[in-house]
Motif scaffolding. Structure first.
Motif, PDB file in Angstrom:
ATOM      1  N   ALA A 128      76.354 -11.950 -58.392  1.00 37.52           N
ATOM      2  CA  ALA A 128      77.156 -11.307 -57.349  1.00 37.52           C
ATOM      3  C   ALA A 128      78.632 -11.253 -57.705  1.00 37.52           C
ATOM      4  N   SER A 129      79.189 -12.348 -58.243  1.00 36.91           N
ATOM      5  CA  SER A 129      80.614 -12.393 -58.549  1.00 36.91           C
ATOM      6  C   SER A 129      80.995 -11.361 -59.605  1.00 36.91           C
ATOM      7  N   ASP A 130      80.200 -11.281 -60.681  1.00 33.39           N
ATOM      8  CA  ASP A 130      80.502 -10.308 -61.729  1.00 33.39           C
ATOM      9  C   ASP A 130      80.254  -8.882 -61.264  1.00 33.39           C
ATOM     10  N   ASN A 131      79.300  -8.684 -60.384  1.00 31.08           N
ATOM     11  CA  ASN A 131      79.089  -7.347 -59.824  1.00 31.08           C
ATOM     12  C   ASN A 131      80.327  -6.875 -59.084  1.00 31.08           C
ATOM     13  N   ARG A 132      80.983  -7.800 -58.391  1.00 36.29           N
ATOM     14  CA  ARG A 132      82.173  -7.434 -57.625  1.00 36.29           C
ATOM     15  C   ARG A 132      83.384  -7.216 -58.526  1.00 36.29           C
ATOM     16  N   SER A 133      83.556  -8.110 -59.522  1.00 32.73           N
ATOM     17  CA  SER A 133      84.751  -8.038 -60.374  1.00 32.73           C
ATOM     18  C   SER A 133      84.631  -6.969 -61.454  1.00 32.73           C
ATOM     19  N   GLY A 134      83.386  -6.645 -61.845  1.00 39.74           N
ATOM     20  CA  GLY A 134      83.210  -5.708 -62.941  1.00 39.74           C
ATOM     21  C   GLY A 134      83.338  -6.366 -64.295  1.00 39.74           C
ATOM     22  N   ALA A 135      83.709  -7.637 -64.308  1.00 35.61           N
ATOM     23  CA  ALA A 135      83.831  -8.395 -65.552  1.00 35.61           C
ATOM     24  C   ALA A 135      82.527  -9.133 -65.817  1.00 35.61           C
ATOM     25  N   GLU A 136      82.457  -9.722 -67.013  1.00 35.26           N
ATOM     26  CA  GLU A 136      81.302 -10.550 -67.340  1.00 35.26           C
ATOM     27  C   GLU A 136      81.809 -11.947 -67.666  1.00 35.26           C
ATOM     28  N   THR A 137      82.146 -12.683 -66.613  1.00 38.19           N
ATOM     29  CA  THR A 137      82.607 -14.055 -66.824  1.00 38.19           C
ATOM     30  C   THR A 137      81.453 -14.969 -67.200  1.00 38.19           C
ATOM     31  N   SER A 138      80.241 -14.545 -66.829  1.00 37.40           N
ATOM     32  CA  SER A 138      79.059 -15.302 -67.199  1.00 37.40           C
ATOM     33  C   SER A 138      77.984 -14.340 -67.666  1.00 37.40           C
ATOM     34  N   ASN A 139      77.076 -14.842 -68.458  1.00 35.01           N
ATOM     35  CA  ASN A 139      75.953 -14.058 -68.949  1.00 35.01           C
ATOM     36  C   ASN A 139      74.700 -14.711 -68.397  1.00 35.01           C
ATOM     37  N   VAL A 140      74.047 -14.053 -67.456  1.00 34.93           N
ATOM     38  CA  VAL A 140      72.945 -14.653 -66.706  1.00 34.93           C
ATOM     39  C   VAL A 140      71.666 -13.874 -66.971  1.00 34.93           C
ATOM     40  N   VAL A 141      70.559 -14.606 -67.128  1.00 39.66           N
ATOM     41  CA  VAL A 141      69.276 -13.937 -67.288  1.00 39.66           C
ATOM     42  C   VAL A 141      68.190 -14.798 -66.652  1.00 39.66           C
ATOM     43  N   LEU A 142      67.228 -14.139 -66.026  1.00 42.53           N
ATOM     44  CA  LEU A 142      66.075 -14.818 -65.434  1.00 42.53           C
ATOM     45  C   LEU A 142      64.894 -14.663 -66.375  1.00 42.53           C
ATOM     46  N   VAL A 143      64.367 -15.801 -66.838  1.00 40.16           N
ATOM     47  CA  VAL A 143      63.362 -15.819 -67.897  1.00 40.16           C
ATOM     48  C   VAL A 143      62.076 -16.449 -67.378  1.00 40.16           C
ATOM     49  N   GLU A 144      60.956 -15.900 -67.809  1.00 35.75           N
ATOM     50  CA  GLU A 144      59.655 -16.496 -67.517  1.00 35.75           C
ATOM     51  C   GLU A 144      58.989 -16.883 -68.832  1.00 35.75           C
ATOM     52  N   VAL A 145      58.685 -18.143 -68.982  1.00 33.34           N
ATOM     53  CA  VAL A 145      57.929 -18.642 -70.131  1.00 33.34           C
ATOM     54  C   VAL A 145      56.862 -19.593 -69.617  1.00 33.34           C
ATOM     55  N   ASP A 146      55.835 -19.834 -70.445  1.00 33.60           N
ATOM     56  CA  ASP A 146      54.741 -20.676 -69.978  1.00 33.60           C
ATOM     57  C   ASP A 146      55.035 -22.159 -70.149  1.00 33.60           C
ATOM     58  N   LYS A 147      56.036 -22.517 -70.973  1.00 27.37           N
ATOM     59  CA  LYS A 147      56.419 -23.914 -71.108  1.00 27.37           C
ATOM     60  C   LYS A 147      57.855 -24.001 -71.589  1.00 27.37           C
ATOM     61  N   LEU A 148      58.484 -25.113 -71.282  1.00 27.83           N
ATOM     62  CA  LEU A 148      59.895 -25.296 -71.593  1.00 27.83           C
ATOM     63  C   LEU A 148      60.164 -25.164 -73.083  1.00 27.83           C
ATOM     64  N   ASP A 149      59.225 -25.592 -73.916  1.00 26.72           N
ATOM     65  CA  ASP A 149      59.412 -25.540 -75.366  1.00 26.72           C
ATOM     66  C   ASP A 149      59.728 -24.128 -75.842  1.00 26.72           C
ATOM     67  N   ASN A 150      59.203 -23.118 -75.132  1.00 21.43           N
ATOM     68  CA  ASN A 150      59.381 -21.738 -75.567  1.00 21.43           C
ATOM     69  C   ASN A 150      60.660 -21.097 -75.039  1.00 21.43           C
ATOM     70  N   LEU A 151      61.409 -21.794 -74.189  1.00 22.66           N
ATOM     71  CA  LEU A 151      62.600 -21.205 -73.603  1.00 22.66           C
ATOM     72  C   LEU A 151      63.632 -20.892 -74.676  1.00 22.66           C
ATOM     73  N   GLU A 152      63.997 -21.895 -75.476  1.00 22.75           N
ATOM     74  CA  GLU A 152      64.975 -21.677 -76.541  1.00 22.75           C
ATOM     75  C   GLU A 152      64.403 -20.852 -77.685  1.00 22.75           C
ATOM     76  N   ARG A 153      63.110 -20.976 -77.923  1.00 24.14           N
ATOM     77  CA  ARG A 153      62.506 -20.187 -78.996  1.00 24.14           C
ATOM     78  C   ARG A 153      62.561 -18.697 -78.670  1.00 24.14           C
ATOM     79  N   ALA A 154      62.401 -18.346 -77.405  1.00 28.41           N
ATOM     80  CA  ALA A 154      62.393 -16.943 -77.004  1.00 28.41           C
ATOM     81  C   ALA A 154      63.802 -16.397 -76.807  1.00 28.41           C
ATOM     82  N   TYR A 155      64.727 -17.263 -76.358  1.00 25.51           N
ATOM     83  CA  TYR A 155      66.093 -16.812 -76.070  1.00 25.51           C
ATOM     84  C   TYR A 155      67.119 -17.745 -76.719  1.00 25.51           C
ATOM     85  N   PRO A 156      67.056 -17.900 -78.054  1.00 33.09           N
ATOM     86  CA  PRO A 156      67.971 -18.831 -78.728  1.00 33.09           C
ATOM     87  C   PRO A 156      69.427 -18.404 -78.669  1.00 33.09           C
TER      88      PRO A 156
END
Length: 406
Positions: free
Chosen positions: A316-344
């Motif tokens: 919401a904050s970046d949508n309002r400012s037009g800037a990208e102060t943060s880089n946010v993504v919602l990820v679905e993986v089947d186990k925590l081990d694959n989180l960094e492997r998929a989005y290193p």
């Protein structure tokens, strides 16, 4: 295969309650220049609300297709893992503007990758086998395909993309027509793509969109050609032969101090983690990278609707400012081990790419098959932490020990 591992949980996913005309109008607003005033703010907020709702409505089709990927991986005994994500709103806005600037305007509802599934395979044989079975057996309408392995993008990007429109029966028909993109790539191709994003993230440049340091962009193109030839595939067009490429790679590596830069990249990301209790498996993880503090926050979610709401609020904050102060993504993986492997790229994990670059600069060939897959996640402790879970700044916290009963 429809419904693999699924049931009544479909109703826990976000549902879309607007009209397609409202989606079109929202797309026009969010892709334009946002001028926030007391008069315009209500209309802009409404546009983002509708846009978020439309994007979030792809969560269930995305999950269903990812489950199909898992099924076919297991059934075909292929070596790989899967992940999925809902496209970031800032990335959506950039893509809509970029397509308009290229005189190829596309409407918001026509984007094919609001929901994206990814399969990372060990070898090209595994990639080809999975692509073949998905084209033959996935019970959804395949309306497009981009083979960026046979025909790499000019910037060096290589992956095989399949575009599906979800098709379900019964109650699942509610989600029919949602477009989901499936990307199938090798670990080597994945290491290249995520290294581009990680370097761009730290440098504050959109290297993925070919905007940033010309030297880094050139190095990545040259490395893509070396990777392609190692996998016996066509390299990107317009590049010199192997001998001249190697001369340029060594020169650029020295100028950029690229190996050391990549080696130190993980230190630019402040991230701490421990394993969650196996019996408490989140369905989604919200990853946020703060560009100013260089901190990575990971929040687990156990319900898809809550995860989508958390995603909307985080942007919401970046949508309002037009800037990208943060880089946010919602990820679905089947186990925590694959989180960094998929989005290193969110964790500064570029070791596979770095080792290949180091190997090339020392006169050795790219190793397609026998490069050891990096251990990205610490092994699980014997004494499991309490999954009442995330502490401040998204860190996993150790539980307080209870006194034994007397």
């Amino acid at each position: 295969m429809e419904g693999f591992g699924e049931g009544s949980e479909m109703f826990e996913y976000p549902h879309f309650e607007h009209s397609m005309d409202e989606v079109r109008r929202a797309g026009v607003v969010i892709s334009g220049a946002l001028v926030w005033t007391d008069e315009t703010a209500p209309a802009i907020r409404e546009a983002f609300s509708i846009a978020n709702s439309w994007r979030d409505a792809h969560a269930y089709p995305m999950r269903s297709i990812r489950f199909s990927l898992l099924h076919h991986l297991r059934h075909q005994k292929l070596n790989g893992f899967t992940a999925a994500r809902l496209k970031r709103m800032q990335a959506i806005r950039r893509k809509l503007r970029r397509m308009k600037d290229r005189n190829r305007p596309v409407e918001f509802h026509e984007l094919q990758d609001l929901g994206g599934c990814r399969a990372i395979m060990n070898t090209m044989e595994d990639v080809r086998a999975l692509v073949k079975v998905l084209k033959e057996r996935l019970p959804h309408d395949r309306w497009g395909e981009d083979d960026y392995i046979s025909r790499p993008k000019k910037d060096g990007y290589r992956s095989h993309h399949l575009k599906f429109a979800f098709k379900g029966r019964g109650t699942r028909a509610l989600h029919n027509g949602r477009r989901i993109e499936v990307q199938v790539r090798t670990s080597l191709q994945h290491s290249w793509a995520t290294a581009v994003e990680a370097v761009g993230l730290v440098r504050g440049e959109d290297l993925k969109g070919s905007d940033g340091s010309e030297n880094w962009l050139r190095l990545f193109r040259l490395m893509s050609a070396e990777f392609a030839e190692a996998e016996k595939c066509r390299p990107p067009r317009g590049l010199p032969d192997h001998k001249e490429r190697m001369r340029e790679i060594r020169e650029l590596e020295r100028e950029l101090d690229a190996v050391d830069t990549l080696d130190n990249l993980s230190h630019a990301f402040d991230w701490n983690k421990e394993a969650v209790r196996p019996s408490q498996k989140p369905s989604h993880y919200l990853i946020s990278y703060d560009r100013q503090t260089k901190k990575v926050t990971v929040l687990p979610y156990y319900k898809a609707a809550l995860a989508a709401a958390g995603y909307d609020n985080a942007e919401a904050s970046d949508n309002r400012s037009g800037a990208e102060t943060s880089n946010v993504v919602l990820v679905e993986v089947d186990k925590l081990d694959n989180l960094e492997r998929a989005y290193p790229n969110y964790f500064g994990d570029v070791q596979l790419f770095k080792e290949q670059l180091r190997q090339l600069t020392r006169g050795r060939a790219v190793d397609e098959y026998t490069v050891a897959r990096q251990q990205a996640v610490a092994s699980k402790p014997r004494e499991n932490p309490d999954p009442s879970w995330i502490g401040r700044r998204g860190r996993w916290t150790e539980p307080k020990r209870r006194r034994p009963r007397t």
